[in-house]
Design an enzyme around this catalytic site. Structure first.
Site, mmCIF file in Angstrom:
data_model
loop_
_atom_site.group_PDB
_atom_site.id
_atom_site.type_symbol
_atom_site.label_atom_id
_atom_site.label_comp_id
_atom_site.label_asym_id
_atom_site.label_seq_id
_atom_site.Cartn_x
_atom_site.Cartn_y
_atom_site.Cartn_z
ATOM 1 N N HIS A 181 0.850 -1.199 0.000
ATOM 2 C CA HIS A 181 0.000 0.000 0.000
ATOM 3 C C HIS A 181 0.885 1.249 0.000
ATOM 4 O O HIS A 181 0.635 2.199 -0.738
ATOM 5 C CB HIS A 181 -0.864 0.059 1.273
ATOM 6 C CG HIS A 181 -1.882 -1.033 1.417
ATOM 7 N ND1 HIS A 181 -2.014 -1.772 2.564
ATOM 8 C CD2 HIS A 181 -2.836 -1.485 0.561
ATOM 9 C CE1 HIS A 181 -3.016 -2.635 2.426
ATOM 10 N NE2 HIS A 181 -3.526 -2.491 1.211
ATOM 11 N N ARG A 190 -1.936 -6.045 -8.200
ATOM 12 C CA ARG A 190 -0.747 -6.860 -7.949
ATOM 13 C C ARG A 190 -0.585 -7.968 -8.968
ATOM 14 O O ARG A 190 0.496 -8.213 -9.481
ATOM 15 C CB ARG A 190 -0.823 -7.495 -6.546
ATOM 16 C CG ARG A 190 -0.744 -6.503 -5.418
ATOM 17 C CD ARG A 190 -1.184 -7.113 -4.133
ATOM 18 N NE ARG A 190 -2.562 -7.574 -4.227
ATOM 19 C CZ ARG A 190 -3.274 -8.034 -3.228
ATOM 20 N NH1 ARG A 190 -2.738 -8.155 -2.046
ATOM 21 N NH2 ARG A 190 -4.522 -8.410 -3.399
ATOM 22 N N SER A 195 -2.942 -7.708 3.306
ATOM 23 C CA SER A 195 -3.144 -7.525 4.756
ATOM 24 C C SER A 195 -3.476 -8.860 5.414
ATOM 25 O O SER A 195 -3.029 -9.147 6.523
ATOM 26 C CB SER A 195 -4.280 -6.531 5.004
ATOM 27 O OG SER A 195 -3.968 -5.290 4.441
#
Ligand code: PNS
Length: 159
Positions: free
Chosen positions: A17, A90, A128
């Site tokens: 991020h 990604r 995450s």
């Protein structure tokens, strides 16, 4: 003034991020990192904690603001007069979800553009969820998150 909104859950913010935020801060005058409030999903960190961690981790970057928002993203984009929604992309696996969101947002507001930035190769595999899993099993997350996040996670996991 050109503004991009970077929305997400950021639970917690990780180096992928932050890499996207750093790239965006060079492209836009103002980058608003907007943490989405989701009443249905209990997070690891509270909304306030997530905002605080992103603020601390991005304070060296110019033009970056961090906020929380509730409701539809398209409404928030209008409220802050942003020109673009920013998302990190990604891998191919991200594409379908991102494509769906971008087109839904566009159908809700024809003027809204979504821009995708690719994070650095070192952070391309980060998420995450995976960071939380590694931390929960006592793995080393030094390379994946900033120190403030690592410390905050250690504190939470102790309780
Ligand atoms: O980090 P995430 O969980 O992939 O982020 C998803 C997020 C927060 C960007 C998305 O769920 C969102 O925009 N939520 C706000 C509500 C909304 O506008 N939903 C319709 C867009 S598809």
């Amino acid at each position: 003034m050109k503004t991009a909104i970077y929305p997400g859950s950021f639970d917690p913010v990780h180096n992928g991020h932050l890499d996207v935020i750093a790239r965006a801060s060079k492209l836009w005058d103002r980058v608003i990192v907007a943490v989405a409030l989701n009443h249905e999903k209990e997070g690891f960190f509270t909304m306030e904690e997530r905002v605080d961690l992103i603020e601390k981790a991005s304070c060296h970057l110019e033009g970056v603001q961090v906020t929380a928002f509730e409701g539809l993203l398209v409404d928030y984009v209008k409220e802050v007069e942003a020109n673009a929604v920013l998302r990190g992309l990604r891998a191919v696996s991200d594409f379908e979800y991102e494509f769906q969101m971008a087109l839904m947002n566009r159908s809700l507001d024809e003027t809204l553009e979504t821009v995708f930035l690719m994070p650095s190769q070192e952070s391309i595999y980060l998420s995450s969820r995976i960071v939380k899993e590694v931390a929960a099993f006592g793995g080393d997350i030094d390379r994946f998150v900033p120190l403030v996040v690592k410390q905050a996670m250690a504190q939470k996991l102790k309780r």
